[in-house]
Design a protein around this motif. Sequence first.
Motif, short mmCIF file in Angstrom:
data_model
loop_
_atom_site.label_atom_id
_atom_site.label_comp_id
_atom_site.label_asym_id
_atom_site.label_seq_id
_atom_site.Cartn_x
_atom_site.Cartn_y
_atom_site.Cartn_z
N VAL A 198 38.26 29.15 30.61
CA VAL A 198 39.32 29.41 31.59
C VAL A 198 39.25 30.83 32.12
N SER A 199 38.54 31.71 31.40
CA SER A 199 38.40 33.10 31.87
C SER A 199 37.63 33.19 33.18
N THR A 200 36.93 32.11 33.57
CA THR A 200 36.21 32.11 34.84
C THR A 200 37.10 31.74 36.01
N PHE A 201 38.35 31.43 35.73
CA PHE A 201 39.28 30.97 36.78
C PHE A 201 40.43 31.95 36.90
N ASN A 202 40.40 32.75 37.96
CA ASN A 202 41.41 33.80 38.14
C ASN A 202 41.90 33.85 39.59
N PRO A 203 42.48 32.77 40.07
CA PRO A 203 42.91 32.72 41.47
C PRO A 203 44.13 33.60 41.71
N VAL A 204 44.30 33.97 42.97
CA VAL A 204 45.49 34.73 43.37
C VAL A 204 46.28 33.86 44.33
N LYS A 205 47.29 33.18 43.79
CA LYS A 205 48.11 32.29 44.60
C LYS A 205 49.36 33.00 45.13
N THR A 206 49.87 33.96 44.37
CA THR A 206 51.00 34.77 44.82
C THR A 206 50.64 36.24 44.66
N VAL A 207 51.32 37.09 45.37
CA VAL A 207 51.01 38.52 45.31
C VAL A 207 51.16 39.05 43.89
N ASN A 208 52.11 38.51 43.13
CA ASN A 208 52.31 38.99 41.76
C ASN A 208 51.19 38.58 40.81
N LEU A 226 49.08 41.29 39.49
CA LEU A 226 49.56 42.11 38.37
C LEU A 226 49.06 41.60 37.03
N ARG A 227 48.43 40.41 37.05
CA ARG A 227 47.90 39.87 35.80
C ARG A 227 46.78 40.78 35.28
N ARG A 228 46.61 40.75 33.97
CA ARG A 228 45.66 41.65 33.32
C ARG A 228 44.26 41.52 33.93
N GLU A 229 43.88 40.30 34.31
CA GLU A 229 42.53 40.06 34.84
C GLU A 229 42.30 40.78 36.17
N HIS A 230 43.36 41.16 36.86
CA HIS A 230 43.19 41.79 38.17
C HIS A 230 43.53 43.28 38.18
N GLN A 231 43.84 43.81 37.02
CA GLN A 231 44.21 45.22 36.92
C GLN A 231 43.02 46.06 36.41
N CYS A 243 29.51 20.99 38.48
CA CYS A 243 30.86 21.52 38.67
C CYS A 243 31.40 22.06 37.36
N GLY A 244 31.79 23.32 37.36
CA GLY A 244 32.45 23.87 36.20
C GLY A 244 33.83 23.25 36.05
N MET A 245 34.20 22.91 34.82
CA MET A 245 35.53 22.37 34.52
C MET A 245 36.16 23.19 33.41
N VAL A 246 37.40 23.58 33.59
CA VAL A 246 38.09 24.38 32.58
C VAL A 246 39.17 23.55 31.91
N ASP A 271 35.06 44.50 38.42
CA ASP A 271 33.70 44.66 37.90
C ASP A 271 33.63 44.53 36.38
N ARG A 272 34.66 44.98 35.67
CA ARG A 272 34.61 44.98 34.21
C ARG A 272 34.50 43.56 33.64
N LEU A 273 34.85 42.55 34.44
CA LEU A 273 34.79 41.16 33.96
C LEU A 273 33.68 40.35 34.61
N LYS A 274 32.96 40.93 35.55
CA LYS A 274 32.02 40.15 36.35
C LYS A 274 30.81 39.66 35.55
N GLU A 275 30.26 40.50 34.70
CA GLU A 275 29.03 40.11 34.01
C GLU A 275 29.26 38.89 33.13
N SER A 276 30.38 38.85 32.43
CA SER A 276 30.69 37.70 31.59
C SER A 276 30.84 36.44 32.43
N GLU A 277 31.54 36.58 33.56
CA GLU A 277 31.73 35.42 34.44
C GLU A 277 30.41 34.95 35.03
#
Length: 506
Positions: free
Chosen positions: A488-498, A501-506, A373-376, A291-297
């Motif tokens: 690029v802050s709008t792109f935060n996929p989770v491809k691996t479980v680790n 642990l990235r800052r964007e998902h903590q 289409c958004g492009m980063v 939620d802390r990053l949603k409004e900006s996105e």
Amino acid sequence: MFTKEDLALLRKKNISQQQIDAQLNWLKKGFPFLKILSVASVEKGILRVSKADEEEYRMAWRDSLDAGKKVTKFVPASGAASRMFKDLFTFLDDGNDVPETAFVKTFFNNIGKFAFYDALNETCRNNFGKTVPELIDSGKYKQVVRALLFPDGLNYGNLPKGLLLFHSYEEGNRTPVGEQMTEGTLYAKDKNGVVNIHFTVSEEHKELFELLVAARRLGYELKLGAKFRVSYSVQKPSTDTLAVDMENNPFRDEGGSLLFRPGGHGALIENLNDIDSDFIFIKNIDNVVPDRLKESEALYKQLLGGVLVKMQQRAFGYLGELTSGKCSNGKLQEILKFTENELCIASSNKSFADEEELRDYLIAKLDRPFRVCGMVKNEGEPGGGPFIVENPDGTASLQILESSQIDINDARAVDAFKHGSHFNPVDLVCGVKCYKNNKFDLTQFVDKNTGFISQKSKNGKELKALELPGLWNGAMSDWNTIFVEVPVSTFNPVKTVNDLLRREHQ
């Protein structure tokens, strides 16, 4: 070639003989590579909106919602999460009892930071009589992994990503389904407070999605001041494709039956076509943030929506003039410049015999679905890229291409794909109604020559599988496309479980 049993199977799947003949032909001859004219860039093909203009576009989007336009969030969510845990599965199969690789060490060193930790801890206590820390202290790392991945535990190795706990909150941890619902209130809530969300799911997991949403819906509605209308669909059997052996004969399983395989995400154009909305956002299930990053996105989703609204308004106005029968040559030239300069549709290889032919051409080019289409910026993340490609009619237009559509023997094309300035994060908003407010039949705008063939195996036997034109690639080839640069802050996929642990998902 086909038995009565084969034909009965085709009827059951609602697949015609004509479809099968076309698939066999593609599997035998392959697909042509697209002719790349250039990479799309900010200098040509990618719109960079100035800070001064951003609010104007966002206002256009909010005005469209206030005017009663219907919006749907379309979220492909059927993919299994097994690839997220590939390194953990490898750890289970190796001969080491303790982690050896950097990936697995990172996982265990930070295990308490995962949103699923409490559930995993409880599962370990129930299954083994010990907590996660106790199992780790005693060297039972693999028991922890089994409790996470296998059916007698959390079963994360077999569930789709949408059902896994991604983010931690005081009021209860949240899955990607919950995150997609929550963010929808920030840019897809209509004037009546309704948020429409559609998930494409696998048949075997549909009930689990329904149960999760039923359990969480009321709480989300009370907290967010919205009413959620959530719908689901599965990939249609009629979009399955026939597999062949390496000699291009229909592949048969051990029982002698034809083998059909899912046609890839391109099959979802059928599901998208069934959505009754003015505008449809498309975003992958795992590209979510707390939620802390949603409004900006969400500001950038509103930006994309506003660009679509304003581009469509101009195109619709022009179509009204073109079809009125009262369009001067000067107006025709103005509209032609719009298609060339704003939509990047190059017509340099076409000549027009008279004004009527030019008018017909412009109607054909404008009276199509629109997508923004958004492009980063390319910072090494995997994904398709934005290109300017030659079309079968001799014109050129903006397209999203994947690596499979690039001729590896074309050094210029390969270099362009590797060194493009931007890539596709799957961040789209689509306008699927025409200027008369009728819905387009999206299946009529697919370039069927843009699929690809992959090699697989079944019971130890090699086979060739056919992938349909990708949803945002060939399946939307004949749409009008606008690329817009987003951070690029709008792109935060989770491809691996680790990745969790990235800052964007903590």
